[in-house]
Scaffold this motif. Structure first.
Motif, PDB file in Angstrom:
ATOM      1  N   GLU A 154      -5.528   9.881   7.242  1.00  0.00           N
ATOM      2  CA  GLU A 154      -6.016  10.062   5.882  1.00  0.00           C
ATOM      3  C   GLU A 154      -6.991   8.945   5.562  1.00  0.00           C
ATOM      4  OE1 GLU A 154      -3.026   8.559   2.715  1.00  0.00           O
ATOM      5  OE2 GLU A 154      -1.798   9.438   4.316  1.00  0.00           O
ATOM      6  N   PRO A 155      -8.015   9.252   4.763  1.00  0.00           N
ATOM      7  CA  PRO A 155      -9.006   8.235   4.426  1.00  0.00           C
ATOM      8  C   PRO A 155      -8.354   7.064   3.696  1.00  0.00           C
ATOM      9  CG  PRO A 155      -9.701  10.413   3.665  1.00  0.00           C
ATOM     10  CD  PRO A 155      -8.290  10.541   4.129  1.00  0.00           C
ATOM     11  N   ALA A 156      -8.873   5.867   3.962  1.00  0.00           N
ATOM     12  CA  ALA A 156      -8.352   4.665   3.309  1.00  0.00           C
ATOM     13  C   ALA A 156      -9.470   3.637   3.223  1.00  0.00           C
ATOM     14  CB  ALA A 156      -7.169   4.104   4.099  1.00  0.00           C
ATOM     15  N   LEU A 157      -9.292   2.687   2.301  1.00  0.00           N
ATOM     16  CA  LEU A 157     -10.265   1.610   2.110  1.00  0.00           C
ATOM     17  C   LEU A 157      -9.560   0.271   2.203  1.00  0.00           C
ATOM     18  CD1 LEU A 157     -12.198   3.069  -0.951  1.00  0.00           C
ATOM     19  CD2 LEU A 157     -13.043   2.884   1.387  1.00  0.00           C
ATOM     20  N   LEU A 158     -10.230  -0.676   2.830  1.00  0.00           N
ATOM     21  CA  LEU A 158      -9.751  -2.046   2.913  1.00  0.00           C
ATOM     22  C   LEU A 158     -10.742  -2.906   2.141  1.00  0.00           C
ATOM     23  CD1 LEU A 158      -7.748  -4.107   4.121  1.00  0.00           C
ATOM     24  CD2 LEU A 158      -9.266  -4.243   6.117  1.00  0.00           C
ATOM     25  N   GLU A 159     -10.300  -3.426   1.011  1.00  0.00           N
ATOM     26  CA  GLU A 159     -11.193  -4.215   0.159  1.00  0.00           C
ATOM     27  C   GLU A 159     -11.209  -5.673   0.597  1.00  0.00           C
ATOM     28  OE1 GLU A 159      -9.773  -3.375  -3.839  1.00  0.00           O
ATOM     29  OE2 GLU A 159     -11.452  -1.986  -4.066  1.00  0.00           O
ATOM     30  N   GLY A 160     -12.357  -6.320   0.312  1.00  0.00           N
ATOM     31  CA  GLY A 160     -12.495  -7.736   0.614  1.00  0.00           C
ATOM     32  C   GLY A 160     -12.931  -8.018   2.041  1.00  0.00           C
ATOM     33  N   PHE A 161     -13.359  -6.978   2.754  1.00  0.00           N
ATOM     34  CA  PHE A 161     -13.813  -7.131   4.140  1.00  0.00           C
ATOM     35  C   PHE A 161     -15.056  -6.292   4.365  1.00  0.00           C
ATOM     36  CE2 PHE A 161      -9.353  -8.175   4.341  1.00  0.00           C
ATOM     37  CZ  PHE A 161      -9.293  -9.209   5.271  1.00  0.00           C
ATOM     38  N   ARG A 162     -15.780  -6.624   5.441  1.00  0.00           N
ATOM     39  CA  ARG A 162     -16.882  -5.779   5.922  1.00  0.00           C
ATOM     40  C   ARG A 162     -16.786  -5.728   7.442  1.00  0.00           C
ATOM     41  NH1 ARG A 162     -19.758 -10.513   4.868  1.00  0.00           N
ATOM     42  NH2 ARG A 162     -20.570 -11.446   6.785  1.00  0.00           N
ATOM     43  N   ARG A 163     -17.303  -4.669   8.019  1.00  0.00           N
ATOM     44  CA  ARG A 163     -17.325  -4.561   9.485  1.00  0.00           C
ATOM     45  C   ARG A 163     -18.404  -5.458  10.035  1.00  0.00           C
ATOM     46  NH1 ARG A 163     -16.800   0.856  12.563  1.00  0.00           N
ATOM     47  NH2 ARG A 163     -16.958  -0.675  14.214  1.00  0.00           N
ATOM     48  N   GLU A 164     -18.054  -6.163  11.080  1.00  0.00           N
ATOM     49  CA  GLU A 164     -19.003  -6.999  11.802  1.00  0.00           C
ATOM     50  C   GLU A 164     -18.811  -6.731  13.281  1.00  0.00           C
ATOM     51  OE1 GLU A 164     -19.043 -11.337  11.315  1.00  0.00           O
ATOM     52  OE2 GLU A 164     -19.999 -10.968   9.385  1.00  0.00           O
ATOM     53  N   GLU A 211      -3.169  -5.478   2.773  1.00  0.00           N
ATOM     54  CA  GLU A 211      -3.013  -4.516   1.682  1.00  0.00           C
ATOM     55  C   GLU A 211      -4.275  -3.679   1.556  1.00  0.00           C
ATOM     56  OE1 GLU A 211      -2.352  -4.477  -3.125  1.00  0.00           O
ATOM     57  OE2 GLU A 211      -1.388  -6.072  -1.958  1.00  0.00           O
ATOM     58  N   LEU A 212      -4.091  -2.371   1.506  1.00  0.00           N
ATOM     59  CA  LEU A 212      -5.205  -1.447   1.337  1.00  0.00           C
ATOM     60  C   LEU A 212      -5.522  -1.285  -0.143  1.00  0.00           C
ATOM     61  CD1 LEU A 212      -4.106   1.247   3.932  1.00  0.00           C
ATOM     62  CD2 LEU A 212      -5.626  -0.710   4.278  1.00  0.00           C
ATOM     63  N   GLU A 213      -6.623  -0.624  -0.431  1.00  0.00           N
ATOM     64  CA  GLU A 213      -7.064  -0.440  -1.815  1.00  0.00           C
ATOM     65  C   GLU A 213      -6.005   0.240  -2.676  1.00  0.00           C
ATOM     66  OE1 GLU A 213     -11.047   1.207  -3.926  1.00  0.00           O
ATOM     67  OE2 GLU A 213      -9.900   2.661  -2.736  1.00  0.00           O
ATOM     68  N   ASP A 214      -5.257   1.175  -2.096  1.00  0.00           N
ATOM     69  CA  ASP A 214      -4.257   1.916  -2.873  1.00  0.00           C
ATOM     70  C   ASP A 214      -2.934   1.163  -3.020  1.00  0.00           C
ATOM     71  OD1 ASP A 214      -3.097   2.161  -0.379  1.00  0.00           O
ATOM     72  OD2 ASP A 214      -3.338   4.330  -0.242  1.00  0.00           O
ATOM     73  N   GLY A 215      -2.849  -0.078  -2.520  1.00  0.00           N
ATOM     74  CA  GLY A 215      -1.650  -0.891  -2.683  1.00  0.00           C
ATOM     75  C   GLY A 215      -0.690  -0.852  -1.502  1.00  0.00           C
ATOM     76  N   ARG A 216      -0.888   0.089  -0.577  1.00  0.00           N
ATOM     77  CA  ARG A 216      -0.038   0.150   0.613  1.00  0.00           C
ATOM     78  C   ARG A 216      -0.401  -0.972   1.572  1.00  0.00           C
ATOM     79  NH1 ARG A 216      -1.004   5.776   3.360  1.00  0.00           N
ATOM     80  NH2 ARG A 216      -3.102   5.263   2.723  1.00  0.00           N
ATOM     81  N   GLU A 217       0.574  -1.374   2.370  1.00  0.00           N
ATOM     82  CA  GLU A 217       0.297  -2.316   3.446  1.00  0.00           C
ATOM     83  C   GLU A 217       0.238  -1.554   4.759  1.00  0.00           C
ATOM     84  OE1 GLU A 217       2.856  -5.676   3.782  1.00  0.00           O
ATOM     85  OE2 GLU A 217       1.852  -6.714   2.150  1.00  0.00           O
TER      86      GLU A 217
END
Length: 146
Positions: A71-81, A124-130
């Motif tokens: 399922e789609p998810a977002l990780l905030e506070g990071f960027r791909r390098e 922690e992901l954007e939706d609060g899940r770890e």
């Protein structure tokens, strides 16, 4: 050699070569010894945030033995390098979350060369899940620059 045999050979050789390369370099249990200092894997299920090649069901099927739903998810506070994530306030990484068993997590660890190339951390992901996230080890990144 008949024309049909030549065509079949040309069609089969590249995928077999790729499968052999994947087996020997990334998937083979003979080319990875899990470092002894790593903790044992707890019983599953485990949620894993994937942001690179593991986003593709075909890759997950080869690595884990099944494609697994994602399922789609977002990780905030990071960027791909490149092959890693870098901390970057205000940015985010698009990825997917997959649920895996402890055995499948061990296969992902082998694929990512846990303790050698990557570490696995809870974030922690954007939706609060770890979820578990693979991050490049500093020493492994330095080896790429040499």
């Amino acid at each position: 050699m008949t024309r049909l045999r030549l065509v079949l050979l040309c069609l089969l050789l590249p995928p077999l070569g790729l499968a052999g390369w994947l087996w020997w370099t990334m998937l083979s249990p003979f080319t990875y010894d899990r470092p002894e200092h790593l903790p044992a894997i707890d019983e599953g299920p485990h949620e894993v945030f994937v942001y690179g090649t593991l986003r593709f069901a075909a890759v997950r099927w080869v690595v884990m033995g099944r494609a697994s739903e994602s399922e789609p998810a977002l990780l905030e506070g990071f960027r791909r390098e490149g092959l890693d994530l870098a901390e970057a306030p205000g940015e985010r990484v698009d990825g997917q979350v997959i649920e895996v068993s402890s055995r499948e997590l061990a296969r992902l660890d082998r694929y990512e060369r846990l303790g050698i190339r990557y570490e696995r951390v809870r974030l922690e992901l954007e939706d609060g899940r770890e979820a578990w996230v693979y991050r490049r080890l500093a020493d492994a990144s330095a080896l790429l620059l040499q």
